[in-house]
Scaffold this active site. Structure first.
Site, short mmCIF file in Angstrom:
data_model
loop_
_atom_site.label_atom_id
_atom_site.label_comp_id
_atom_site.label_asym_id
_atom_site.label_seq_id
_atom_site.Cartn_x
_atom_site.Cartn_y
_atom_site.Cartn_z
N ASN A 81 0.93 -1.33 0.16
CA ASN A 81 -0.01 0.15 -0.37
C ASN A 81 1.08 1.19 -0.12
OD1 ASN A 81 -2.38 1.96 0.75
ND2 ASN A 81 -3.10 -0.40 -0.05
N ARG A 82 0.23 2.42 0.28
CA ARG A 82 1.25 3.51 -0.10
C ARG A 82 1.73 4.05 1.12
NH1 ARG A 82 -4.01 3.57 -2.13
NH2 ARG A 82 -4.74 3.75 -4.52
N HIS A 107 2.88 -0.11 -2.80
CA HIS A 107 3.70 -1.61 -2.70
C HIS A 107 4.28 -1.83 -3.95
CE1 HIS A 107 -1.30 -2.49 -2.28
NE2 HIS A 107 -1.10 -1.91 -3.63
N HIS A 181 -2.17 -10.20 -3.00
CA HIS A 181 -3.63 -9.19 -3.56
C HIS A 181 -4.07 -9.68 -4.68
CE1 HIS A 181 -4.75 -5.54 -4.72
NE2 HIS A 181 -3.57 -4.22 -4.71
N TYR A 183 -7.66 -10.93 -5.85
CA TYR A 183 -9.18 -11.08 -6.17
C TYR A 183 -9.64 -11.86 -6.06
CZ TYR A 183 -6.75 -6.05 -7.68
OH TYR A 183 -6.25 -4.79 -8.65
N ASP A 253 -12.14 1.20 -0.29
CA ASP A 253 -10.28 1.52 -0.72
C ASP A 253 -9.38 2.15 0.90
OD1 ASP A 253 -7.93 0.62 -1.84
OD2 ASP A 253 -8.10 2.36 -3.25
N GLN A 290 -7.35 -4.11 4.53
CA GLN A 290 -7.29 -3.12 3.40
C GLN A 290 -8.53 -3.87 2.59
OE1 GLN A 290 -5.49 -0.50 3.21
NE2 GLN A 290 -6.49 0.66 1.80
N GLU A 318 -6.63 -8.07 2.06
CA GLU A 318 -5.11 -7.85 2.03
C GLU A 318 -4.64 -7.03 3.35
OE1 GLU A 318 -3.70 -4.84 -0.67
OE2 GLU A 318 -5.80 -4.64 -1.09
C1 BGC Z 1 -5.09 -0.27 -3.39
C2 BGC Z 1 -5.92 0.08 -3.99
C3 BGC Z 1 -5.03 -0.36 -5.63
C4 BGC Z 1 -5.07 -1.35 -5.58
C5 BGC Z 1 -4.62 -1.77 -6.58
C6 BGC Z 1 -4.65 -1.39 -3.19
O1 BGC Z 1 -3.84 -2.78 -2.33
O2 BGC Z 1 -4.93 0.58 -1.69
O3 BGC Z 1 -5.89 1.53 -3.92
O4 BGC Z 1 -5.60 0.68 -7.22
O5 BGC Z 1 -4.37 -2.01 -4.50
O6 BGC Z 1 -2.81 -1.15 -6.99
#
Ligand code: BGC
Length: 353
Positions: A81-82, A107, A181, A183, A253, A290, A318
């Protein structure tokens, strides 16, 4: 439980990628490649015992190489994440990272652990077979400090749990926040919208974000907001709410503050799909999760079997340290001290009802 291996593809620079198939006696099957440690498919029975592949992905390595930022099924590191403004301070030194998400780092940067070919070995894991993936991240890779030895072990249990055991050790103080990650669409990867899925998150609080998806430092009660998943609730109604947080995230998110001890894997979330009856429980030792509702899926690229993955056709859960924790000292710390072991476990456990 058995694991078999077969050739998958070569990367453009000639590295061999192998596909590992983990199968248990219940018919559940996970396919994982050592490119990014990516889960490429996960076959899970529904309430009638019918199997479906419940994770999004591509049919071949080319798909993963050309992926435009979805991170389908991949291991994420060194920091999931960020990180705000793509920099953090540790021991008085400011580390400047790649700005790969606007002004921010996402990431792990340009070439994170998701884009690396990991060494792979089938090992004995407490009497079962496990898929061990190892990666050596050099001091300064993506500008993170410290030579970091990373090990991830995937195990498929007889009770339909996909276990992910994460380990890391560094020779300098550094930050580490590893996740997967994947989905999920419990009706099947190509089934379309996940708005009918129901979710429970074991958390009374979440970390609000600004309009760049960065936690502001506030810890807010979920009560009375679309973030309240204390009881199993449909996720669809929240998507279109005019709540400021949903607008900031363009859907869900956000990071939830889990009520888990961190000592052993405890229940963090439950996802239920009334259409198929499939249930996915998430257990973890990590402090946060997340919930990302696939807001940025664009239907571009061709998914498995020609599937088109549109906005909100899958969701991610996540497990993690809270995003941007280096800026907010009251968040659990993602700092890994030199010589200490980072050790976490997350289990995605499937059933049907
Ligand atoms: C983030 C999203 C992002 C996604 C794919 C997630 O973990 O929180 O903002 O778009 O990953 O990159």
């Amino acid at each position: 439980m058995s694991i078999t291996a077969r050739f998958y593809a070569n990367t453009p620079d000639g590295k061999e990628v192998t596909l590992f198939t983990l199968e248990n006696s219940k018919g559940m099957k996970a396919e994982i490649i050592n490119y990014g440690g990516t889960i490429v498919s996960l076959y899970v029975p529904d309430k009638d015992g019918k199997l479906a592949d419940v994770t999004l992905g591509y049919d071949n390595l080319k798909g993963y190489l050309e992926d435009d930022g979805t991170y389908f099924g991949a291991l994420i590191g060194r920091h999931a994440n960020r990180i705000e403004k793509a920099e953090f301070e540790l021991n008085g030194v400011v580390y400047k990272l790649a700005k790969n998400d606007g002004e921010n780092n996402l990431h792990g940067g340009i070439k994170g652990f998701d884009k690396q070919v990991w060494d792979a070995e089938i090992i004995d894991w407490e009497g079962k077979e496990g898929l061990q993936l190892t990666y050596f991240s050099k001091d300064g890779e993506e500008n993170f400090p410290g030579n970091l030895k990373v090990k991830v072990v995937y195990v498929l249990s007889e009770d339909n749990g996909l276990e992910i055991h994460y380990y890391a050790v560094s020779d300098k103080d550094t930050v580490v926040n590893l996740t997967n990650h994947a989905y999920f669409n419990l009706s099947g990867h190509a089934a379309g919208s996940i708005s009918g899925h129901e979710l429970m998150i074991n958390a009374d609080q979440f970390t609000p974000i600004n309009n760049e998806g960065i936690p502001t430092g506030e810890i807010r009660d979920v009560k009375g907001t679309p973030m309240d998943f204390t009881k199993l609730s449909p996720i669809g109604p929240g998507f279109d709410s005019d709540d400021e947080q949903i607008i900031n995230g363009k859907g869900y998110d956000h990071n939830w503050v889990l009520k888990v001890s961190g000592k052993e894997p405890e229940k963090a979330a439950e996802l239920y799909d009334p259409a198929s009856g499939r249930v996915m429980e998430v257990f973890t030792t990590k402090p946060g999760i997340q919930f990302y509702s696939g807001n940025f899926l664009k239907g571009s690229g061709v998914g498995k079997g020609g599937a088109v993955y549109n906005k909100r056709s899958a969701l991610c859960l996540e497990t993690q340290y809270f995003p941007n924790a280096m800026k907010h000292k009251h968040f659990p710390s993602p700092i890994l001290k030199a010589g200490q072991e980072y050790k976490h476990t997350t289990i995605y456990k499937f059933s049907a009802r």
